[in-house]
Design an enzyme around this catalytic site. Sequence first.
Site, PDB file in Angstrom:
ATOM      1  N   HIS A 193       0.843  -1.187   0.000  1.00  0.00           N
ATOM      2  CA  HIS A 193       0.000   0.000   0.000  1.00  0.00           C
ATOM      3  C   HIS A 193       0.883   1.243   0.000  1.00  0.00           C
ATOM      4  O   HIS A 193       1.993   1.233   0.523  1.00  0.00           O
ATOM      5  CB  HIS A 193      -0.983   0.002   1.177  1.00  0.00           C
ATOM      6  CG  HIS A 193      -0.354  -0.090   2.519  1.00  0.00           C
ATOM      7  ND1 HIS A 193       0.205  -1.259   3.019  1.00  0.00           N
ATOM      8  CD2 HIS A 193      -0.196   0.840   3.491  1.00  0.00           C
ATOM      9  CE1 HIS A 193       0.675  -1.029   4.240  1.00  0.00           C
ATOM     10  NE2 HIS A 193       0.445   0.230   4.538  1.00  0.00           N
ATOM     11  N   HIS A 232       0.900   5.276   0.990  1.00  0.00           N
ATOM     12  CA  HIS A 232       0.243   6.334   1.751  1.00  0.00           C
ATOM     13  C   HIS A 232       0.280   7.629   0.939  1.00  0.00           C
ATOM     14  O   HIS A 232       1.339   8.034   0.461  1.00  0.00           O
ATOM     15  CB  HIS A 232       0.974   6.596   3.075  1.00  0.00           C
ATOM     16  CG  HIS A 232       0.890   5.470   4.040  1.00  0.00           C
ATOM     17  ND1 HIS A 232      -0.020   5.444   5.071  1.00  0.00           N
ATOM     18  CD2 HIS A 232       1.611   4.323   4.137  1.00  0.00           C
ATOM     19  CE1 HIS A 232       0.135   4.333   5.763  1.00  0.00           C
ATOM     20  NE2 HIS A 232       1.129   3.626   5.216  1.00  0.00           N
TER      21      HIS A 232
END
Length: 118
Positions: free
Chosen positions: A95, A97
């Site tokens: 992932h 940010h």
Amino acid sequence: MKDCIFCDPKNRNYVIENEYAGMLFDIHPVTKGHSLIISKRHHPTFFDVPKEEMVAMYSLLNEAKKYLDNEFHPDGYNIDVNVNPAGGQAIMHCHIHLIPRYHDGKIVFTKFPDDLSK
């Protein structure tokens, strides 16, 4: 993956998405609008994501920036990718940010519960 929080269907209520990636708001935001660009398929780290899927994540990152510009009007951004626990990665599913930053400079850091690192 069975025990991955990002692979759990109940956690896939994406704000925006494309074929390979989705954008969610971080449940422990450091600023207003803190978002995550998540690969839809399970890849433990950024370096494990195949090129086609990484291109889709990059494309969604740009879409998410436009979305956040319209919704929150930040003054800048931080883009952060943590790799492996030693690099600060708490959830072993790739992932990115996308963290809006504001001139007031307020940023709040939260500690992640140990159970999220599975």
